[in-house]
Scaffold this active site. Structure first.
Site, PDB file in Angstrom:
ATOM      1  N   GLU A   8     -48.161  29.492 -32.042  1.00 33.49           N
ATOM      2  CA  GLU A   8     -48.064  29.218 -33.485  1.00 33.49           C
ATOM      3  C   GLU A   8     -49.415  28.783 -34.018  1.00 33.49           C
ATOM      4  O   GLU A   8     -50.093  27.971 -33.390  1.00 33.49           O
ATOM      5  CB  GLU A   8     -47.087  28.069 -33.790  1.00 33.49           C
ATOM      6  CG  GLU A   8     -45.620  28.352 -33.641  1.00 33.49           C
ATOM      7  CD  GLU A   8     -44.773  27.134 -34.013  1.00 33.49           C
ATOM      8  OE1 GLU A   8     -45.298  26.218 -34.705  1.00 33.49           O
ATOM      9  OE2 GLU A   8     -43.597  27.077 -33.624  1.00 33.49           O
ATOM     10  N   GLU A  16     -39.515  29.175 -45.619  1.00 32.69           N
ATOM     11  CA  GLU A  16     -38.130  28.868 -45.240  1.00 32.69           C
ATOM     12  C   GLU A  16     -37.662  27.628 -46.002  1.00 32.69           C
ATOM     13  O   GLU A  16     -38.112  26.514 -45.740  1.00 32.69           O
ATOM     14  CB  GLU A  16     -38.042  28.651 -43.731  1.00 32.69           C
ATOM     15  CG  GLU A  16     -38.466  29.882 -42.927  1.00 32.69           C
ATOM     16  CD  GLU A  16     -38.645  29.589 -41.448  1.00 32.69           C
ATOM     17  OE1 GLU A  16     -37.646  29.289 -40.779  1.00 32.69           O
ATOM     18  OE2 GLU A  16     -39.799  29.632 -40.966  1.00 32.69           O
ATOM     19  N   LYS A  68     -36.036  24.143 -44.276  1.00 30.21           N
ATOM     20  CA  LYS A  68     -36.713  23.347 -43.257  1.00 30.21           C
ATOM     21  C   LYS A  68     -36.850  21.903 -43.747  1.00 30.21           C
ATOM     22  O   LYS A  68     -37.235  21.651 -44.891  1.00 30.21           O
ATOM     23  CB  LYS A  68     -38.090  23.926 -42.935  1.00 30.21           C
ATOM     24  CG  LYS A  68     -38.041  25.272 -42.221  1.00 30.21           C
ATOM     25  CD  LYS A  68     -39.370  25.603 -41.569  1.00 30.21           C
ATOM     26  CE  LYS A  68     -39.606  24.738 -40.348  1.00 30.21           C
ATOM     27  NZ  LYS A  68     -40.816  25.135 -39.613  1.00 30.21           N
ATOM     28  N   GLU A  97     -43.855  22.083 -44.851  1.00 32.73           N
ATOM     29  CA  GLU A  97     -43.014  22.729 -43.849  1.00 32.73           C
ATOM     30  C   GLU A  97     -42.277  23.952 -44.404  1.00 32.73           C
ATOM     31  O   GLU A  97     -41.942  24.865 -43.653  1.00 32.73           O
ATOM     32  CB  GLU A  97     -41.993  21.730 -43.292  1.00 32.73           C
ATOM     33  CG  GLU A  97     -42.570  20.695 -42.342  1.00 32.73           C
ATOM     34  CD  GLU A  97     -43.111  21.333 -41.069  1.00 32.73           C
ATOM     35  OE1 GLU A  97     -42.404  22.174 -40.476  1.00 32.73           O
ATOM     36  OE2 GLU A  97     -44.245  21.003 -40.674  1.00 32.73           O
TER      37      GLU A  97
END
Length: 393
Positions: free
Chosen positions: A262, A316, A319, A325
């Site tokens: 990541e 997203e 999250k 985030e």
């Protein structure tokens, strides 16, 4: 003879043309959202990006089924809470028989991530289960004849390091060194990589007055020289990777490959999240893409291309945590780009929003020039060949 020339031309075209992908680049396909596109739309998007590697955070059967018979290589994940169960070899065999075997090889599962950031998880009890679970899963793969095709490892946070600067000082925290040695022994014996989740953004956010933003973003900057190796670093990500290499070497495991499972940069954050902007996110990912197009290695391992998985494919919305985030995605859930990172979107009008994407960068422009030169050379070659053949007759 003309057939041979045509075949040579075709081979050259496939190597220099625009269809060539980036072999060392993948992307994380997270699913913590209530508005994400269906897996078939995601596969179309990944294919249009010419990406052939993706990582998911579970073994979602809908994704594994949808990605069958595509050229997409997948890393799947064992959720953290499953580790105590999978220590048992029989349970591990059952898990692999249920979650992996039915989909392989139609779906190109190339890796299993056993947990995520276990070495630094708040639940410290999980650490004792990590290596036994990894060994059990690998044993199950071997029993089913899949161990030659699927690597087993676990992604690690950079917080697992006690020291990371300069890279040559890299060392693991003392409290994890015993389990880390067992884990590295497993990686060494199976030829599996050490995966790291590496985010220069976090380092910059925590010390914006001490760390150069350009150094964190891969922008042009003076960089730093490691005083012990005398190696020059012009970006933080490569320094992070080499710090891990040095930490492994300190424990006697200097030959294990490091891959970045990541990395990314958020395009939006809370007021106290310094640097979380669209401009910085675009710069980081654009510059990283350019490096990946060169198939570069790090200063410590210049001849070993660094495999990197971008985080993440989509923003997203479910999250937890700070605003950042939920804003790491290159794309919005509707398929539109979140910002320009050297990906050109050509919208196609239809009842559903879709996009056709192609990589553009200085490196790909250079390959176009190489291709045009190659075509000119081949044309001249064919003319010469025809003249020679006429003279012989």
């Amino acid at each position: 003879m003309m057939i041979h020339v045509f075949l040579l031309f075709s081979l050259c075209f496939s190597d220099y043309g625009f269809i060539r992908g980036v072999a060392s680049l993948g992307i994380n396909y997270g699913q913590v959202g209530d508005n994400l596109p269906a897996p078939d739309k995601v596969l179309d998007l990944l294919s249009s990006l010419r990406l052939t590697k993706a990582r998911i955070y579970d073994t979602n059967p809908q994704i594994l089924t949808t990605f069958a018979n595509s050229n997409m290589e997948l890393i799947v994940t064992v959720e953290n809470q499953m580790l105590p169960v999978l220590v048992d070899p029989q349970q591990a065999l059952q898990w692999v028989s249920t979650h992996i075997k039915p989909y392989f090889p139609a779906t190109k599962i190339t890796g299993i991530a056993v947990g995520n950031e276990i070495f630094t998880d708040d639940d410290t009890s999980l650490l004792g289960y990590l290596v036994p679970a990894i060994v059990s899963i690998h044993g199950a793969l071997a029993q089913l004849g899949l161990d030659k095709y699927i690597q087993v490892s676990t992604p690690n946070s950079l917080a697992v390091l006690e020291e990371s600067y300069p890279p040559s000082a890299g060392s693991f925290k003392g409290e994890v060194s015993s389990v880390m040695s067992q884990f590295l022994q497993f990686l060494s014996s199976t030829g599996s990589p050490f995966w790291i989740n590496a985010y220069p953004y976090f380092a910059y956010k925590d010390s914006p007055n001490k760390i150069s933003l350009d150094y964190a973003l891969f922008n042009k900057n003076p960089g730093m020289v490691d005083p012990y190796t005398r190696l020059h670093y012009d970006n933080m990500l490569y320094a992070m990777v080499d710090a891990v290499v040095c930490a492994m070497s300190r424990l006697g495991y200097g030959g294990i490959e490091v891959r970045v499972s990541e990395t990314g940069w958020p395009s939006k954050g809370d007021p106290d999240e310094v640097g979380a902007t669209v401009q910085n996110a675009a710069a980081y990912n654009r510059n990283l893409l350019r490096r990946q197009l060169r198939n570069e290695g790090t200063p410590l391992r210049p001849n070993m291309r660094l495999e990197v998985y971008l985080f993440a494919l989509f923003n997203e919305d479910m999250k937890p945590g700070p605003t950042s985030e939920r804003n790491y995605g290159l794309f919005q859930p509707d398929g539109t780009i979140a910002y320009n990172v050297g990906l050109s979107a050509l919208a196609t009008p239809s009842s559903t929003s879709s996009a056709s994407i192609s990589l553009t960068s200085s490196a790909t422009k250079a390959s176009k020039v190489e291709y045009r030169s190659l075509v000119s050379w081949m044309f001249a070659y064919l003319l010469t060949f025809q003249v020679v053949m006429r003279r012989q007759h």
